[in-house]
Design an enzyme around this catalytic site. Structure first.
Site, PDB file in Angstrom:
ATOM      1  N   TYR A   1     -15.793 -11.185 -21.619  1.00 38.42           N
ATOM      2  CA  TYR A   1     -14.514 -10.683 -22.102  1.00 38.42           C
ATOM      3  C   TYR A   1     -14.702  -9.373 -22.869  1.00 38.42           C
ATOM      4  O   TYR A   1     -13.961  -8.409 -22.665  1.00 38.42           O
ATOM      5  CB  TYR A   1     -13.855 -11.733 -22.989  1.00 38.42           C
ATOM      6  CG  TYR A   1     -12.487 -11.348 -23.485  1.00 38.42           C
ATOM      7  CD1 TYR A   1     -11.383 -11.384 -22.636  1.00 38.42           C
ATOM      8  CD2 TYR A   1     -12.289 -10.945 -24.805  1.00 38.42           C
ATOM      9  CE1 TYR A   1     -10.118 -11.027 -23.092  1.00 38.42           C
ATOM     10  CE2 TYR A   1     -11.027 -10.593 -25.266  1.00 38.42           C
ATOM     11  CZ  TYR A   1      -9.949 -10.634 -24.406  1.00 38.42           C
ATOM     12  OH  TYR A   1      -8.700 -10.279 -24.854  1.00 38.42           O
TER      13      TYR A   1
ATOM     14  N   THR B   1      -0.018 -17.440 -28.300  1.00 36.56           N
ATOM     15  CA  THR B   1       0.639 -17.541 -27.004  1.00 36.56           C
ATOM     16  C   THR B   1       0.407 -18.943 -26.442  1.00 36.56           C
ATOM     17  O   THR B   1      -0.435 -19.697 -26.950  1.00 36.56           O
ATOM     18  CB  THR B   1       0.042 -16.521 -26.016  1.00 36.56           C
ATOM     19  OG1 THR B   1      -1.338 -16.848 -25.778  1.00 36.56           O
ATOM     20  CG2 THR B   1       0.148 -15.096 -26.559  1.00 36.56           C
TER      21      THR B   1
ATOM     22  N   LYS C   1     -13.068  -5.592 -22.082  1.00 43.41           N
ATOM     23  CA  LYS C   1     -12.195  -4.869 -22.998  1.00 43.41           C
ATOM     24  C   LYS C   1     -12.828  -3.562 -23.472  1.00 43.41           C
ATOM     25  O   LYS C   1     -12.122  -2.590 -23.781  1.00 43.41           O
ATOM     26  CB  LYS C   1     -11.805  -5.763 -24.173  1.00 43.41           C
ATOM     27  CG  LYS C   1     -10.935  -6.940 -23.752  1.00 43.41           C
ATOM     28  CD  LYS C   1      -9.686  -6.485 -22.993  1.00 43.41           C
ATOM     29  CE  LYS C   1      -8.784  -7.643 -22.601  1.00 43.41           C
ATOM     30  NZ  LYS C   1      -7.547  -7.171 -21.912  1.00 43.41           N
TER      31      LYS C   1
ATOM     32  N   ASP D   1       2.736 -10.091 -11.227  1.00 38.96           N
ATOM     33  CA  ASP D   1       2.103 -11.284 -11.776  1.00 38.96           C
ATOM     34  C   ASP D   1       1.726 -12.244 -10.658  1.00 38.96           C
ATOM     35  O   ASP D   1       2.485 -12.423  -9.698  1.00 38.96           O
ATOM     36  CB  ASP D   1       3.047 -11.989 -12.754  1.00 38.96           C
ATOM     37  CG  ASP D   1       2.312 -12.835 -13.781  1.00 38.96           C
ATOM     38  OD1 ASP D   1       1.496 -13.683 -13.370  1.00 38.96           O
ATOM     39  OD2 ASP D   1       2.546 -12.646 -14.986  1.00 38.96           O
TER      40      ASP D   1
ATOM     41  N   ASN E   1      -1.479  -5.167 -18.748  1.00 43.72           N
ATOM     42  CA  ASN E   1      -1.569  -6.321 -19.636  1.00 43.72           C
ATOM     43  C   ASN E   1      -2.297  -7.504 -19.011  1.00 43.72           C
ATOM     44  O   ASN E   1      -2.853  -8.337 -19.725  1.00 43.72           O
ATOM     45  CB  ASN E   1      -0.154  -6.740 -20.045  1.00 43.72           C
ATOM     46  CG  ASN E   1      -0.120  -8.104 -20.696  1.00 43.72           C
ATOM     47  OD1 ASN E   1      -0.491  -8.278 -21.853  1.00 43.72           O
ATOM     48  ND2 ASN E   1       0.329  -9.109 -19.941  1.00 43.72           N
TER      49      ASN E   1
END
Length: 254
Positions: A151, A186, A155, A37, A86
């Site tokens: 985006y 989130t 994907k 990360d 992810n």
């Protein structure tokens, strides 16, 4: 019995949101979790949570768009049984509102980042006799979403890359699947609403929630449970598939 006992899992973007939920659940099920990360503080916080629940986790500061960083970290880990791609970022805008730098930023993190992790991990899985890969796609890979040009592009690429890897490495014992979440509640969602709709947070949150036919957003833990199944031996006969986890968004939004 723990579903991931003695497994080693690499999870990109595991320091927050969906990645955090996946990291915590995988560790609780017996996996040694390695979080890659850019947000080292977030990753350290998750590793502390893992330790508090009796698990084992490590965090590695990493920009997934830089192949050298990913390769260097993966080479220090050794045996890897599970990879969860992810890490990702969003962009709001249609084609005309998507500048070159916007497009490249989304591509570099979402597409190139996944490629870099796959490029680093797949050879190790081949050496070890197999493994499980899970890539996070999106409902944006299935249906047209307003103002999500870059985006959606990213994907859709994740969706296609998952099929390619599944096909090419089946004989090596490597399974590769993807999941396509709809909106998930989130901290990113809360921050996005606060930034773009100040003073209208509750109204916009309700509107976004109701856009799922089921009437609410998903919780990160719900995504993590599907991820756990697909990365466990319970899903040993499953590869080359994408699983919408969308509250009915794709097929029931009429």
């Amino acid at each position: 019995m723990s579903k991931l006992q003695n497994k080693v899992a690499v999870i990109t973007g595991g320091g927050s949101g969906i990645g955090r939920a996946i990291s915590l659940l995988f560790a609780a099920e017996g996996a040694t979790v390695h979080i890659l990360d850019l947000n080292i503080e977030g990753g350290q916080s998750v590793v502390s949570e893992i330790a508090n629940q009796g698990g084992q986790g490590f965090v590695h500061a990493c920009n997934v768009s830089l192949q050298e960083e990913v390769l260097s970290i993966v080479n220090t880990i050794g045996k890897i049984d599970i990879l969860v791609n992810n890490a990702g970022i969003a962009h709001v805008g249609n084609l005309e509102n998507c500048k070159t730098e916007d497009f490249e930023r989304v591509f570099n993190v979402n597409v190139k980042g996944a490629y870099n992790a796959l490029y680093a991990v797949v050879p190790k899985m081949k050496e070890n006799g197999g493994g499980a890969i899970l890539n996070l796609a999106s409902i944006a890979a299935w249906v047209g979403i307003t103002d999500r040009f870059a985006y959606s592009m990213s994907k859709g690429a994740i969706f296609a890359m998952s099929l390619s890897v599944a096909r090419d490495y089946m004989a090596d014992g490597i399974r590769c699947n993807s999941i396509s979440p709809a909106r998930v509640h989130t901290p990113f969602v809360d921050g996005f609403i606060a930034k773009n709709y100040p003073g209208q947070e509750a109204e916009v949150f309700e509107k976004l929630s109701k856009s799922q036919p089921i009437g609410r957003m998903a919780q990160p833990e719900e995504i993590a449970k599907l991820a756990l199944f697909l990365c466990s031996d319970d899903a040993g006969f499953i590869t080359g598939n994408d699983y919408p986890i969308d509250g009915g968004f794709i097929k029931l939004n009429n």
